[in-house]
Design an enzyme around this catalytic site. Structure first.
Site, PDB file in Angstrom:
ATOM      1  N   GLY A   1     -73.773 -29.138 -11.523  1.00 34.86           N
ATOM      2  CA  GLY A   1     -75.104 -28.743 -11.082  1.00 34.86           C
ATOM      3  C   GLY A   1     -75.454 -29.419  -9.772  1.00 34.86           C
TER       4      GLY A   1
ATOM      5  CE  LYS B   1     -74.445 -36.240 -13.439  1.00 30.80           C
ATOM      6  NZ  LYS B   1     -73.070 -36.778 -13.549  1.00 30.80           N
TER       7      LYS B   1
ATOM      8  CG  ASP C   1     -63.224 -36.651 -11.941  1.00 27.84           C
ATOM      9  OD1 ASP C   1     -62.211 -36.350 -11.265  1.00 27.84           O
ATOM     10  OD2 ASP C   1     -64.314 -36.076 -11.796  1.00 27.84           O
TER      11      ASP C   1
END
Length: 745
Positions: A36, A55, A152
């Site tokens: 998003g 966020k 990640d």
């Protein structure tokens, strides 16, 4: 839900977030990803009030992070706290919204700074070291909690901060962010395996994942090794220029294995790195990328090696002893009289002449040296110009000669007193011999280089001389030798070459004055005639508080049947924006309907001429206020250049001797000098705001100030017609105009 109860103290009301983000307005967006958008906001939370990053997960959550990742990130950031992990300030879980509120990274993410030539090796190594400490804590949180595999790690998830009391990049440190994809593992296992679906980002993923379908702590180490190489090479690990993803990591590994680091090093800083520091850094980065997971180092080892690399670079950077000001003073003209070192520095802060009056040295407020070398000390050959010219030089000891004349000539410039490791601009201090000429640009070339440059970037100094920025560089030592050839179409009068420390943009303190202020406070921030102004808007504000009214006015709204826009600046002064249809002569432009791009619904584009008129008119400005008139525009990809400036003429007053001035639609590019390295241009991140230079607006449009004025003691009508002319006399292809805005300077 149990999770909600456990973290109740972190919950933030959705309405508060909507108000702080102007209902998730596009102007507030500072980032976007598969999960998003991220919004910047001034928000209150459990521990205070500050600028934050919100966020907002995509409402449908059919891709990217979902609810499970949302609660996982809340869990991890609540329990795992470290100075090099991003801090979670709060969250919102209402009406289907999932929003995480973090501390705001004052300098964004690492990927945005990889190619910055102002980020030194010392600063780069410190960023890597602090990020490594954060990841090391996740892998081994002192044995008291479960290990965390991030899964990640990439430069986009390494966020940069600095201490409020410092400037530039000296104190930049990193924090690891985005733990939504992380996995937990037992604290007492040497290896934590996490069977998983494909996660992570191309280029950073552990190559052994394809065969094992598992990720481990060593997989994070591999990803971090990729980041280390990105920092060393000054670019991202993936190249999309060919239309498909090309992984650069194998090439980097091969160059490192064959000891050909010169092929991949970030060339802008090639000559600034300490060889032993580089070897230590590359050795640990290469080990992180070992094929076998067992051969990869632990993050604790990575921290140790990066700390060594940083210390070696610091020793290298501090190699030159402090400057001896008393020794310098012995060459001053006239002789300096002082009783203490403080008095000597006071004299230097005002500027002194050295080298028989051919060099001028000033110590600025930051303790950095500004050095000017007179044309008499560097121009080859010297052609004297009589003081009949009329502009007095600071170097004119013999007033028969005010400056020196240059048509086509060379300058051999030797700076002697530069401050080491400071970003500098090299400026030509000059004037056009024929003052009736327009700004036609100055052509110049550095000795040993084939490429020549043209500078249109001209400012007027306080003493009336013109200043043109020629080069930028970061000083390595106190001395620098340059030979510059000038090929000017028109005669110029050269006063000096100036070495000026790059002007800094200081870190702004966070706004915290407006916490729970009473209605009387907000009423004082509103203009006295706010009730009449509100009547112009379409908002129903009968039940609105003064705080809500102030927010509405600051966001702005259309007036006069949607033909104009009114807003309020933060200082309470009025702003007025006119659409292109009112500010331009319509027959000169093509027009198109663009409701998604412009609040006015219509924009002008592709003028059929090389010049156009702008009409600046308003009757609703604040009295006794300095205003700027700003052109609001965009440039299409196929625009016609615009490297040259546009000339702005006040035609009515030009007959009375008012000289034209110049604006840029593209940010001027300045060549960056590196020792025997290919030339390239760059825009430093901390370039200050200046009149005539473009700036990015929050809504994606650009703006540039084309005029400034002062309103009178009472609100009065302002009217001015300006002519903007493109120097190349080309059609203004690719220019899109939204309108003009009058707002306080």
């Amino acid at each position: 839900m149990d999770a909600v109860k456990e973290f109740q103290h972190l919950k933030i009301d959705l309405n508060d977030i909507r108000l702080a983000t102007a209902n998730f307005h596009v102007w507030k967006v500072i980032g976007e990803g598969g999960f998003g958008k991220v919004y910047k906001a001034l928000l209150s939370y459990s521990e205070g009030r500050s600028q934050v990053a919100c966020k907002r997960l995509d409402p449908d959550r059919t891709y990217g992070q979902g609810d499970a990742e949302f609660w996982k990130e809340i869990l991890l950031l609540s329990r795992y706290k470290h100075k090099n992990l991003i801090s979670l300030l709060g969250f919102c879980s209402e009406e289907g919204e999932r929003i995480l509120v973090y501390e705001l990274a004052s300098h964004g993410s690492l990927d945005k700074h990889l190619s910055s030539s102002t980020l030194s090796w010392k600063q780069r190594f410190n960023i890597c070291l602090t990020a490594a400490k954060g990841l090391c804590y996740l892998h081994d949180p002192n044995g008291t909690q479960q290990r965390v595999i991030h899964r990640d790690i990439k430069s986009n998830n390494i966020l940069l901060f600095e201490e409020l009391s410092t400037s530039l990049h000296e104190s930049w440190h990193a924090k690891i962010g985005d733990l939504g994809l992380s996995k937990l593992g037992p604290a007492n296992q040497s290896h934590s395996f996490a069977p998983t679906n494909a996660v992570g980002t191309d280029g950073y993923i552990d190559p052994t994942f394809e065969n094992t379908a598992t990720l481990t702590k060593e997989s994070d180490v591999y990803s971090f090794g990729v980041v280390l190489f990105e920092v060393f090479c000054g670019k991202l690990c993936g190249d999309y220029s060919s239309g498909r993803f090309e992984n650069l990591v194998p090439k980097w590994k091969l160059s490192c294995k064959e000891e050909k680091s010169d092929d991949i090093i970030f060339r802008e800083l090639k000559y600034d790195i300490d060889p032993s520091s580089m070897k230590t850094f590359l050795d640990i980065a290469y080990r992180c990328l070992e094929e076998s997971r067992e051969n990869r180092p632990k993050m604790s080892e990575v921290v140790e090696e990066l700390d060594i690399a940083l210390r070696l670079q610091e020793i290298y950077d501090e190699g030159e002893p402090p400057i001896d000001y008393e020794e310098i003073s012995k060459t001053a003209t006239p002789c300096l009289v002082y009783k203490s070192e403080e008095e000597l520095k006071m004299l230097l802060s005002k500027g002194v002449f050295l080298n028989s009056g051919k060099t001028w040295l000033l110590l600025n407020a930051d303790g950095e040296h500004c050095e000017m070398i007179s044309s008499q000390g560097c121009l080859i050959p010297i052609e004297y110009l009589s003081s009949v010219y009329g502009k007095k030089s600071r170097f004119a000891v013999d007033y028969r000669y005010g400056a020196y004349f240059c048509d086509e000539s060379k300058m051999h410039v030797r700076a002697q007193f530069l401050s080491p490791h400071i970003p500098y601009t090299i400026n030509l201090v000059f004037d056009f011999y024929d003052t009736t000429l327009d700004n036609l640009g100055i052509n110049y070339k550095l000795a040993g280089e084939k490429k020549s440059f043209t500078s249109y970037l001209v400012d007027e100094g306080e003493d009336g001389w013109l200043i043109s920025e020629l080069f930028q560089f970061t000083s390595h030592r106190r001395q620098l030798d340059l030979e510059i050839t000038f090929e000017c179409k028109n005669a110029i009068v050269v006063d000096a070459i100036e070495f000026r420390p790059l002007e800094r943009v200081e870190h702004q303190m966070l706004e915290n004055e407006e916490v729970d202020m009473p209605e009387t406070y907000w009423e004082q921030k509103l203009p006295s005639d706010y009730e009449d102004i509100i009547k112009w808007s379409k908002y129903n504000v009968q039940q609105a508080t003064k705080k809500e009214l102030y927010s509405i006015l600051c966001q702005g709204f259309l007036i006069n049947n949607g033909e104009e826009c009114f807003s309020l600046a933060k200082n309470g002064k009025k702003c007025h924006m006119l659409p292109a249809s009112m500010a331009l002569q319509e027959y000169e432009w093509r027009w198109r309907f663009s409701p998604d791009d412009s609040r006015f619904g219509e924009v002008a584009f592709d003028s059929h001429v090389s010049k156009f008129w702008v009409s600046c008119k308003s009757k609703i400005l604040s009295p006794q206020t300095a205003y700027g008139c700003y052109l609001v525009y965009k440039l299409q990809e196929n625009h016609s250049g615009f490297e040259r400036p546009l000339k702005v003429t006040d035609v009515v007053n030009s007959v009375h001797g008012t000289r034209p001035w110049y604006i840029f639609l593209l940010t001027p590019q300045t060549p960056n000098i590196r020792r025997k390295v290919n030339q390239n241009t760059h825009n430093p991140l901390n370039r200050p705001r200046r009149k005539g230079r473009p700036q990015q607006r929050n809504n994606g449009w650009m703006e540039v100030q084309i005029w400034e004025f002062q309103t009178g003691a009472t609100t009065e009508s302002i009217s001015k017609d300006l002519l903007l002319t493109y120097s190349e006399k080309k059609l203004l292809k690719g220019l899109i105009l939204d309108g003009i805005e009058l707002k306080p300077i």
